[in-house]
Motif scaffolding. Structure first.
Motif, PDB file in Angstrom:
ATOM      1  N   ARG A 309       4.311 -12.991 -11.858  1.00  0.00           N
ATOM      2  CA  ARG A 309       5.585 -12.662 -11.243  1.00  0.00           C
ATOM      3  C   ARG A 309       6.001 -11.271 -11.706  1.00  0.00           C
ATOM      4  O   ARG A 309       5.516 -10.750 -12.703  1.00  0.00           O
ATOM      5  CB  ARG A 309       6.664 -13.676 -11.630  1.00  0.00           C
ATOM      6  N   GLU A 311       6.528  -7.175 -11.816  1.00  0.00           N
ATOM      7  CA  GLU A 311       5.747  -5.992 -11.499  1.00  0.00           C
ATOM      8  C   GLU A 311       4.501  -5.885 -12.380  1.00  0.00           C
ATOM      9  O   GLU A 311       4.456  -6.405 -13.499  1.00  0.00           O
ATOM     10  CB  GLU A 311       6.600  -4.734 -11.648  1.00  0.00           C
ATOM     11  N   PRO A 352       4.940  -4.512  -7.331  1.00  0.00           N
ATOM     12  CA  PRO A 352       5.149  -5.966  -7.386  1.00  0.00           C
ATOM     13  C   PRO A 352       3.815  -6.707  -7.343  1.00  0.00           C
ATOM     14  O   PRO A 352       2.915  -6.358  -6.567  1.00  0.00           O
ATOM     15  CB  PRO A 352       5.979  -6.251  -6.127  1.00  0.00           C
TER      16      PRO A 352
END
Length: 372
Positions: A309, A311, A352
Motif C-alpha cells: 500500500r 507509495e 503509488p
C-alpha cells in the motif's frame, strides 16, 4: 601493428627456439575488457606457433597506475582492491590463451621483496630527462599540471618485469611504446645478452566511440560480461566506430555495408569468443525480442507486491531488483525517461504501488521486472 627495432622479431623467429612473449595487465578493475583481447589474440597466434606467453598480472604496478595517456595523476589503488580484481584475471585471459603454453606471474613476486638498494639501482637506470620525454608527461608539464615521482617510476617498474622474466618479445598497445622500449634499455643494463623485440597493437575505441576502451572511463565491454550485455553494448556502438572495430577485432571478416547488419555480425562474433556459439545465438534472439520488437523476455524476474500500500520509492526498487548500480544512477535513468511501466513513462521518484502492481517495469532497453 608495428615491430621495433625493424627486423629484430624476424631475427628472433629465425633462431628456431620457443620465444618468451610477454604481456602485462594491471588489475585496476575486476574484468579484462575487449581492448585487452587485441593483444591476447596476437599472443594466441604466438602460442599456436609453439612459443610461450608470459602473462604478467601487475598487482604492484596497479597500485601506482599506468600514466600513459593520462592528463592527471591517478589515485592510488588500495591493495585489497587490487587483490580482489586480480583473483580471476588469469581465468579470464584463458578464454583466449592456451593455459598449457602460458606462464602466469605477478610482479609482486619481485617488487614486494625489493630492498632500498635495489630501488636505488632501478631508479638510477634512467634519467629524469628520459622519463619527462614521454609525451603525456611533457604535455602535463607544459600545462603546469603535476607529475608525481611515483608516476615517473611506473615505466621503470614495467620495464623491470621484462628483466625478471627474460622476455624475448613484448606486446602492448601503441600507447605503451615508451614503456616497452624502456624495457629494452633496462634489460641491457641488467646484463641481458639480447633485449626484447617490441610489438605494438592498435587501440580499440570504447563503446562511446570517442576514447580508447578503458576500465577507468567506463566505456568497456568485459570479456566476462553476460552474453546479452555484450551483444547489446555492441549494438549501441556509433556507426563510425564500426570500421575500426572490424579491422582490429575481426580482420578476416568483411564488414557488411549496412551498419545494423555489421553490428549484429560483430556482436555475434564477440559473444561467441567469450561464451561460445550457442550463447551468441541466444543473445541475438533475446536482443531481437526485447529490443528490436519490444517484447518482454520469458525469463524476466518477477516481484510480488500485491499487499503493498502507499507509495514505492522507485530508485530503491530498480536498484534492488534490476541491477542498476546505485540510486543516483537510478535517478538519472528516471530523469532521462528510461523508466516506464507498460509503456507509460515514469517521471516521479515516488509512485503509488497501485500504479505498478499488475504491470511490467522496464528500465532502459533490456531490463524488465514483472510486478504482481
Amino acid at each position: 601493428m608495428d615491430c621495433l627495432p625493424v627486423g629484430d622479431l624476424e631475427r628472433k623467429l629465425a633462431l628456431g627456439r620457443p620465444l618468451r612473449v610477454k604481456f602485462g595487465v594491471d588489475p585496476t578493475a575486476p574484468d579484462i575488457h575487449l581492448g585487452h583481447t587485441v593483444p591476447l589474440l596476437k599472443l594466441r597466434e604466438f602460442q599456436d606457433q609453439g612459443h610461450t606467453v608470459v602473462l604478467i598480472i601487475g598487482d604492484w604496478t596497479a597500485r601506482v597506475g599506468d600514466p600513459s595517456g593520462r592528463s592527471a595523476t591517478r589515485p592510488l589503488i588500495d591493495p585489497e582492491a587490487v587483490e580482489h580484481n586480480a583473483a580471476t584475471y588469469a581465468d579470464q585471459a584463458f578464454r583466449i590463451l592456451d593455459p598449457e603454453r602460458t606462464e602466469v606471474r605477478r610482479n609482486g613476486e619481485w617488487f614486494a621483496q625489493m630492498g632500498l638498494s635495489e630501488v636505488f639501482r632501478l631508479a638510477g637506470s634512467a634519467t629524469v630527462n628520459q622519463i619527462l620525454h614521454r609525451k603525456d608527461f611533457a604535455e602535463r608539464l607544459k600545462r603546469q599540471q603535476p607529475v608525481s615521482m611515483l608516476e615517473m617510476l611506473y615505466p621503470l617498474m614495467q620495464a623491470y618485469d621484462s628483466v625478471r622474466v627474460g622476455s624475448d618479445v613484448e606486446i602492448g598497445g601503441t600507447d605503451q611504446l615508451f614503456n616497452l622500449m624502456m624495457a629494452r634499455d633496462l634489460q641491457g643494463q641488467f646484463g641481458a645478452a639480447d633485449s626484447q623485440s617490441v610489438l605494438t597493437m592498435p587501440l580499440l575505441v570504447g563503446v562511446d566511440g570517442a576514447a580508447k576502451m578503458s576500465k577507468s572511463l567506463g566505456n568497456q565491454i568485459g570479456v566476462t560480461d553476460a552474453p546479452e550485455e555484450q551483444f547489446g553494448r555492441v549494438m549501441r556502438l556509433p556507426d563510425e566506430a564500426m570500421p575500426s572495430w572490424f579491422e582490429i577485432l575481426a580482420p578476416d571478416v568483411a564488414m557488411p555495408p549496412d551498419p545494423l547488419h555489421a553490428k549484429r555480425e560483430l556482436a555475434r562474433l564477440i559473444v561467441a569468443r567469450s561464451h561460445g556459439q550457442p550463447a551468441a545465438t541466444e543473445a541475438q534472439s533475446k536482443f531481437d525480442h526485447t529490443v528490436s520488437r519490444g517484447e518482454v523476455p520469458e525469463d524476466a524476474p518477477s516481484l510480488v507486491m500485491a499487499e503493498r500500500r502507499g507509495e514505492v520509492h522507485l530508485p530503491a526498487l530498480i536498484t534492488e531488483h534490476l541491477g542498476v548500480a546505485s540510486r543516483n544512477e537510478a535517478r538519472r535513468l528516471i530523469g532521462s525517461g528510461a523508466v516506464s511501466v507498460d509503456g507509460r513513462r515514469l517521471t516521479d521518484l515516488d509512485v503509488p504501488a497501485a500504479d505498478l502492481i499488475g504491470g511490467t517495469l522496464r528500465v532502459g532497453r533490456r531490463r524488465y521486472l514483472r510486478i504482481a
